[in-house]
Design an enzyme around this catalytic site. Structure first.
Site, PDB file in Angstrom:
ATOM      1  N   ASN A 854      43.780  81.743  24.598  1.00 43.49           N
ATOM      2  CA  ASN A 854      44.063  82.824  25.548  1.00 43.49           C
ATOM      3  C   ASN A 854      42.947  83.836  25.747  1.00 43.49           C
ATOM      4  O   ASN A 854      42.860  84.445  26.817  1.00 43.49           O
ATOM      5  CB  ASN A 854      45.323  83.580  25.106  1.00 43.49           C
ATOM      6  CG  ASN A 854      46.544  82.698  25.103  1.00 43.49           C
ATOM      7  OD1 ASN A 854      46.825  82.037  26.090  1.00 43.49           O
ATOM      8  ND2 ASN A 854      47.261  82.659  23.998  1.00 43.49           N
ATOM      9  N   TYR A 855      42.104  84.066  24.731  1.00 47.57           N
ATOM     10  CA  TYR A 855      41.207  85.209  24.795  1.00 47.57           C
ATOM     11  C   TYR A 855      39.720  84.882  24.690  1.00 47.57           C
ATOM     12  O   TYR A 855      38.894  85.678  25.116  1.00 47.57           O
ATOM     13  CB  TYR A 855      41.586  86.233  23.712  1.00 47.57           C
ATOM     14  CG  TYR A 855      42.981  86.750  23.886  1.00 47.57           C
ATOM     15  CD1 TYR A 855      43.351  87.366  25.078  1.00 47.57           C
ATOM     16  CD2 TYR A 855      43.953  86.607  22.906  1.00 47.57           C
ATOM     17  CE1 TYR A 855      44.637  87.834  25.270  1.00 47.57           C
ATOM     18  CE2 TYR A 855      45.240  87.068  23.091  1.00 47.57           C
ATOM     19  CZ  TYR A 855      45.580  87.680  24.279  1.00 47.57           C
ATOM     20  OH  TYR A 855      46.852  88.124  24.482  1.00 47.57           O
ATOM     21  N   ILE A 856      39.368  83.750  24.102  1.00 49.55           N
ATOM     22  CA  ILE A 856      37.952  83.376  24.025  1.00 49.55           C
ATOM     23  C   ILE A 856      37.618  82.526  25.243  1.00 49.55           C
ATOM     24  O   ILE A 856      38.274  81.509  25.500  1.00 49.55           O
ATOM     25  CB  ILE A 856      37.654  82.588  22.731  1.00 49.55           C
ATOM     26  CG1 ILE A 856      37.841  83.487  21.501  1.00 49.55           C
ATOM     27  CG2 ILE A 856      36.240  82.028  22.752  1.00 49.55           C
ATOM     28  CD1 ILE A 856      37.700  82.766  20.178  1.00 49.55           C
TER      29      ILE A 856
END
Length: 899
Positions: A854-856
């Site tokens: 989700n975030y990298i």
């Protein structure tokens, strides 16, 4: 920084903070403390609530503790479509906690200081201090990079500086100036202009045919080609659902649309797949009330089955809130459908939940499940084929002439709502969704899918600014559920791409944002100071911003802006303890170290007469916060910080890696995972150690020990082939590994024999099943006995080795070279498993998947894999490779891509 005092108050409930903070009041909040401040910013604990006599500065001696569900889910839905701001939560129907012991669910993640980062280090500095120092270094690097980016952009935008006119020191220069028509242009510039006018290039005469065309003109043929290709694709498109192979749509290479809000021009699909109708219970299976079997209307019986079929899920059915909500809804259904009757037709009034007996229903469904598991391979295959045939028309849609996979085309079946964490509505009855509740979104020229016979759709619309195909409102929380395209679709890929590009854009603004919120931490205005403190917490600890809730109809979940007095406890000199229900009603508990000024500010925000129930950030709302952030960068919201921090941190860590030509693939994977793990810790992505972790580690340890035993046997085969090798290699080379004692070896040998027997038996059964499916005669039992002799021979061989302490070489044509090559292969396998074990143990308290999925930015992973020749499959599963096709393909020809 301008004050927000003239803005309407964010909250009106409870005790409101004063509009300003005087210097005297600010100083009064700075209570002297002999304790040395801990390094910040860092999560110092994510474990059980401290019940000791720690110095809590809370204004309230007691803090209510809640039980917890273990795994915090940071996944988001990034979309702004649909008639409601609320977004549906995607739930995997197979992702259930029902079989997890309750004791595991109530455990919290351990201290961050106990979280192992699996790497060798002789640094005596505590992990928290090292990571805090590293984070500060990364933030300093981000500040420098932001300045460099802004300086570069400013230079590019700045008009060319005019050079001064030549000095009038000589008559010759003056004459030249007087002859020139370009008074304000240097001599070289004037000559260049004349050459350009005459069609002469700067480096050679007579080579240019005129001025270069504008870019907009050169783009025109490309636009025409794209339109022609789209038209051709539309003309050649087949019926929806066919399995033809189509050329991949490389949207990342396509020209940008003029109107980004238009999502599609044409859209065709076959609607949604409804769950099967309820199948009534046999006449001999009844719900029992107070010892009396009762007859129910089919609708009420179905609701009773919802509860009865899940008696094995004790965590739900033994939950008093779950029971209460179910029973209230059940009574409503009974009232509406005529109630319950005994065998004689007399009314039976169901008043007490404790008198209900669902065991007959449970036993019936348990028997059905067991029978289903016992189906033959042929039956399972036939059933799957039938299921696939039924689902095929709904699996794909035609989106602008392209075939795209639909993600969740199945309408949710009715059942009991479970929720996550301590959801107040757990146990309520989720009603069956009817076609009359569903809105279809489809192209104007497309054929509208027919609803089931005797029904009609709620509405049919043609909104090409929406990306959903169908929508309905569920009855529990009033949320809208959407049928969307699959994760690997162009639409979803574009949404991911935009999310990460927005995070990349934050790079050039982050230094200014941090500088200004650090300044405003000491602002006189209460509104400014609250906003600055909230941004600090969101930036440093990945807190969600939080939204206003309807307490009567929704779970009381909060985020940063909606924190209340009781959710924050302060401990000198700079530790803040958060304890609240976060997203999906999952308890967020963490102890973090903060800047001393932030600690003081929170004390100001909790200052009497504030009490339990009052808002901490009472002069701030999420919308006000996001509006303020958008002044720095269009579209910037609080949640972009999580993506930026995770991606930027990962990028920095990967750039600092040292990999040489001797580094193995397994070691490279571990280096990548170490970076991912640090990101997860820095971004506070924790998880509870799974109940099965120790068993998994023990199993992995046994596999390593098994390989070491195998290596020992192969080494002794070397002596069987060439006895002189003992003198050449030395006695130590042939010694048994210290981990392998005699008791373990005997146990392992038994395991090897049993494993051999199991493999032979399974192969025999599989062969017989195949022969039976093909209509051939099955093998007799004596065939199995014959095959099992191999295991008996292995047992005798191992027993002989134990006696003689010698191992015979059992390979074909054994040579010293062959045996030494086998020893090397075993060593490589042992090293790989040891790296996996260290990796897995390091991950036990850290949720790597949350950040990686989700975030990298997935392009960071692709670049790493490409740079160090590691197959991308080692980092992304098939599902993730489909989801991140855009990331893999869009930079395949870029060697220097950076976040």
């Amino acid at each position: 920084m301008s004050s927000d005092d003239d803005m309407p108050l964010a909250r009106t409930n409870g005790n409101l903070s004063a509009p300003t903070i005087s210097k005297a009041e600010d100083k009064a909040m700075d209570v002297d403390s002999s304790a040395k401040p801990l390094p910040f910013p860092m999560s110092v604990r994510n474990g059980p609530v401290d019940t000791g006599d720690s110095a809590h500065v809370n204004g309230n001696g007691k803090r209510k503790s809640r039980s917890s569900i273990s795994n915090v889910n940071y996944q988001e839905l990034d979309s702004d479509e649909g008639p409601s701001a609320k977004r549906p939560r995607k739930v995997d129907p197979d992702d259930s906690d029902d079989d997890v012991p309750i004791i595991r669910k109530n455990r919290l993640p351990p201290a961050a200081s106990e979280t192992a980062v699996a790497e060798d280090s002789d640094d005596d500095q505590p992990l928290n201090a090292r990571l805090a120092k590293q984070r500060q270094s990364i933030e300093k690097h981000a500040e420098q990079e932001a300045k460099a980016i802004n300086a570069k952009e400013a230079k590019a935008k700045k008009p060319a500086v005019k050079k001064p006119a030549p000095k009038k020191s000589t008559p010759r220069k003056k004459a030249i100036k007087e002859e020139s028509d370009d008074d304000d242009v240097p001599l070289a510039g004037a000559k260049s202009r004349k050459r350009a006018a005459n069609g002469i290039s700067g480096k050679g005469k007579g080579k240019s045919n005129g001025v270069k065309k504008e870019e907009s003109d050169s783009d025109e043929p490309i636009r025409k080609k794209v339109k022609a290709a789209a038209k051709k694709a539309k003309e050649e498109s087949e019926e929806i659902g066919e399995e033809e192979d189509e050329e991949e749509y490389a949207w990342w290479n396509a020209p940008k649309k003029d109107d980004d809000s238009i999502k599609w021009e044409t859209l065709e699909h076959n609607g949604v797949l409804f769950p099967p109708d309820y199948e009534p219970l046999p006449k001999n299976v009844k719900l029992i009330y107070d010892g009396t079997p009762v007859d129910l209307d089919v609708e009420a019986e179905e609701v009773a089955v919802f509860f009865g079929a899940m008696l094995h899920s004790t965590n739900n059915v033994e939950n008093p809130v779950f029971q209460k909500n179910f029973f209230n809804d059940f009574k409503e259904v009974l009232k509406r459908t005529g109630g319950a009757k005994d065998r004689q037709g007399n009314n039976v009034t169901i008043k007490e939940f404790s008198k209900l007996d669902f065991k007959p229903i449970f036993e019936y469904y348990h028997g059905k499940n067991e029978a289903r598991k016992a189906r033959s391979a042929a039956e399972k295959k036939a059933e799957k084929a039938e299921k696939d045939k039924m689902e095929a028309p709904f699996m794909f849609c035609k989106w602008d002439g392209r075939k795209e996979k639909v993600g969740n085309f199945r309408v949710e079946p009715p059942g009991l709502f479970r929720g996550r964490g301590e959801h107040p509505k757990t146990g309520r009855v989720k009603g069956r969704v009817l076609p009359e509740q569903i809105t279809i979104n489809i192209g104007k020229q497309a054929k509208v899918p027919p609803p089931p016979e005797g029904h009609k759709w709620k509405a049919v619309q043609h909104d090409n600014k929406a990306t959903w195909l169908a929508m309905w409102q569920e009855n529990i929380n009033g949320q809208y559920k959407y049928v969307m395209l699959g994760a690997n679709s162009a639409v979803k890929g574009q949404a991911d791409f935009k999310k990460f590009e927005k995070a990349r854009a934050l790079k050039k603004h982050i230094a200014k944002i941090r500088k200004e919120y650090n300044k405003d931490l000491k602002a006189e205005s209460m509104a400014d100071r609250q906003r600055a403190t909230a941004v600090y917490l969101i930036d440093k600890f990945a807190l969600r911003a939080g939204n206003e809730k309807d307490a009567d109809n929704e779970a009381e979940t909060v985020g940063c802006c909606s924190l209340k007095f009781e959710h924050v406890t302060l401990r000198e000199p700079n530790t803040v303890i958060f304890d609240f229900l976060g997203k999906d009603s999952i308890r967020f508990y963490d102890e973090v170290t903060v800047d001393r000024q932030v600690f003081k500010n929170l004390r100001v925000f909790k200052k009497p007469p504030k009490k339990a129930g009052d808002d901490i950030f009472d002069r701030l709302t999420t919308s006000q916060l996001n509006k303020h952030l958008s002044n720095y960068m269009p579209g910037l919201t609080a949640k972009v910080f999580r993506t930026y921090n995770a991606s930027y941190t990962m990028s920095t860590l990967l750039q600092d890696l040292k990999v040489d030509k001797n580094t193995t693939i397994a070691e490279k994977i571990k280096l990548y995972n170490d970076c991912n793990r640090r990101v997860a810790i820095l971004c506070n992505h924790k998880r509870t150690v799974g109940a099965s972790h120790e068993a998994q580690m023990e199993k992995l340890g046994d596999r390593i020990k098994g390989l070491k035993y195998q290596k020992w046997r192969i080494k002794h085969m070397l002596l069987d082939v060439e006895p002189k090798m003992k003198k050449k290699k030395g006695a130590e080379f042939f010694e048994l590994d210290p981990e392998l004692d005699e008791a373990w070896i005997l146990e392992h040998q038994t395991f090897l024999v049993d494993e051999q027997r199991t493999k032979i038996t399974k192969k025999f059964e599989k062969d017989n099943q195949k022969r039976q499916d093909d209509g051939e005669k099955t093998f007799p039992d004596k065939e199995l006995k014959e095959r099992l002799k191999v295991a008996d021979e292995l047992k005798k061989k191992l027993q002989k080795e134990n006696k003689t302490k010698k191992v015979e070489a059992d390979m074909k044509g054994p040579t010293v070279e062959k045996i030494e090559a086998n020893i090397k292969k075993i060593d490589d396998r042992i090293r790989t498993l040891e790296l996996q074990a260290a990796d897995r143990d390091g991950n036990k308290e850290v949720a790597l998947g949350t950040s990686k999925i989700n975030y990298i930015d997935p392009r960071l992973t692709v670049v790493f894999a490409k740079k160090f020749d590691v197959p991308i499959e080692k980092f992304f599963s098939k599902t993730l490779r489909d989801k991140f096709t855009w990331a893999i393909k869009s930079i395949e020809n870029e060697d220097n891509w950076e976040f």
